[in-house]
Design an enzyme around this catalytic site. Structure first.
Site, mmCIF file in Angstrom:
data_model
loop_
_atom_site.group_PDB
_atom_site.id
_atom_site.type_symbol
_atom_site.label_atom_id
_atom_site.label_comp_id
_atom_site.label_asym_id
_atom_site.label_seq_id
_atom_site.Cartn_x
_atom_site.Cartn_y
_atom_site.Cartn_z
ATOM 1 N N CYS A 119 -2.592 -1.969 4.844
ATOM 2 C CA CYS A 119 -1.208 -1.916 4.343
ATOM 3 C C CYS A 119 -0.843 -3.032 3.380
ATOM 4 O O CYS A 119 0.085 -2.891 2.583
ATOM 5 C CB CYS A 119 -0.231 -1.998 5.514
ATOM 6 N N HIS B 1 0.837 6.447 10.166
ATOM 7 C CA HIS B 1 0.222 6.894 8.915
ATOM 8 C C HIS B 1 -1.176 7.439 9.198
ATOM 9 O O HIS B 1 -1.828 7.018 10.156
ATOM 10 C CB HIS B 1 0.073 5.709 7.941
ATOM 11 N N GLU C 127 0.819 -1.218 0.000
ATOM 12 C CA GLU C 127 0.000 0.000 0.000
ATOM 13 C C GLU C 127 0.851 1.267 0.000
ATOM 14 O O GLU C 127 0.420 2.301 -0.518
ATOM 15 C CB GLU C 127 -0.900 0.024 1.240
ATOM 16 N N ILE D 237 5.067 -5.084 13.553
ATOM 17 C CA ILE D 237 5.879 -4.230 12.669
ATOM 18 C C ILE D 237 5.008 -3.073 12.151
ATOM 19 O O ILE D 237 5.110 -2.648 10.996
ATOM 20 C CB ILE D 237 6.567 -5.037 11.539
ATOM 21 N N ARG E 166 12.814 1.850 2.357
ATOM 22 C CA ARG E 166 11.684 1.372 1.547
ATOM 23 C C ARG E 166 11.683 1.948 0.127
ATOM 24 O O ARG E 166 10.879 1.518 -0.710
ATOM 25 C CB ARG E 166 10.359 1.690 2.266
HETATM 26 C C1 CIR Z 1 6.791 0.597 8.052
HETATM 27 O O1 CIR Z 1 7.124 1.122 9.117
HETATM 28 O O2 CIR Z 1 6.915 1.149 6.961
HETATM 29 C C2 CIR Z 1 6.209 -0.812 8.101
HETATM 30 N N1 CIR Z 1 6.847 -1.548 9.137
HETATM 31 C C3 CIR Z 1 4.715 -0.747 8.322
HETATM 32 C C4 CIR Z 1 3.975 -0.135 7.182
HETATM 33 C C5 CIR Z 1 2.534 -0.032 7.438
HETATM 34 N N2 CIR Z 1 1.847 0.476 6.308
HETATM 35 C C6 CIR Z 1 0.752 1.224 6.372
HETATM 36 O O3 CIR Z 1 0.321 1.614 7.461
HETATM 37 N N3 CIR Z 1 0.197 1.579 5.233
#
Ligand code: CIR
Length: 258
Positions: free
Chosen positions: A253, A166, A70, A247, A90
């Site tokens: 997500c 987020h 996502e 995590i 990322r």
């Molecule tokens: C991060 O911190 O990027 C990942 N561990 C979790 C991402 C979660 N994504 C979201 O809320 N869309």
């Protein structure tokens, strides 16, 4: 514009073994890989059972958080947008969704500057809200608003409360006029005119629910939230989220939907 929760397709990515090293803000323990994979499998099976055509991309061991597709792109019936995620580790994930997006979308736009995580982007019936956060900056949000206009979507820029990863960590759509939100987002000015349902005490993590057509996916631990949604006549599908929560992730997500 179609209802913002009507979907026919989704892209997911199988978690790699490295997923247990995914980013987390609180430095807590690693998730269990088998448990994480089981949660991902249950999620995929649910989307399929709800009628979505799934593309499941292969694991990417070099990118622990890559299962959270996502955050790297946005998908609409009118086209897709490749983003620039705010976490340095990322950034490289984006190239790995390009081909799958191009296979499904005639138009694939690209954010040219700034940073935006898709987890900060909430699609409503008549507009898209972009939340500023530790991952999404104003330069990225403004660039994104311009690209959304190309696809025919009006955008507004909002604030994500401090400490919330987020924007959609703190809210999700119940229906086209109703937002389920943590207390810190209940007064969000961009929600004016919509009904706000606040998360029950102790169930703030349930805010990242995901409506797919006529069913709401919600974490299986949040029983007060289940009761609240069912009392409104909504069909729910409780799903295990304990390992992905380690995590910092939730239900939205793990897919790109359109
Ligand atoms: C991060 O911190 O990027 C990942 N561990 C979790 C991402 C979660 N994504 C979201 O809320 N869309």
């Amino acid at each position: 514009m179609t209802a913002p929760y009507r979907f026919t397709h989704a892209i997911l990515r199988t978690p790699a073994p490295s997923a247990v090293k995914g980013i987390r803000a609180d430095g807590g323990p690693d998730p269990d890989l088998a448990g994480l994979a089981a949660e991902h499998d249950a999620y995929a099976a649910t989307l399929r059972a709800l009628g979505l055509d799934l593309t499941i991309l292969p694991p990417l061991d070099a990118f622990p958080d890559a299962l959270f597709v996502e955050d790297v792109a946005l998908t609409f019936p009118e086209g897709a947008i490749l983003l620039r995620p705010g976490a340095a580790t990322r950034a490289g994930e984006v190239e790995h969704v390009r081909e799958a997006l191009a296979a499904h979308h005639e138009r694939v736009l690209e954010l040219p500057a700034g940073h935006v995580d898709g987890g900060d982007v909430l699609r409503l019936a008549d507009r898209v809200i972009i939340g500023l956060s530790a991952r999404t900056d104003r330069a990225g949000a403004e660039q994104l608003a311009g690209l959304l206009a190309v696809l025919g979507h009006r955008a507004e820029i909002a604030d994500t409360p401090p400490g919330v990863l987020h924007f959609k960590t703190g809210c999700g759509l119940i229906d086209a006029e109703t937002i389920f939100a943590v207390p810190a987002l209940a007064g969000c000015p961009e929600f004016a005119g919509l009904e706000i349902v606040v998360t029950p005490a102790g169930e703030e993590e349930a805010a990242n629910l995901l409506r797919i057509n006529d069913t709401i996916l919600v974490g299986d631990r949040w029983t007060a939230t289940h009761a609240l949604l069912e009392a409104r006549g909504l069909a729910i599908r409780p799903l295990p989220t304990i390992e992905i929560a380690r995590i910092d992730a939730g239900l939205s997500c793990m897919s790109l939907r359109w």
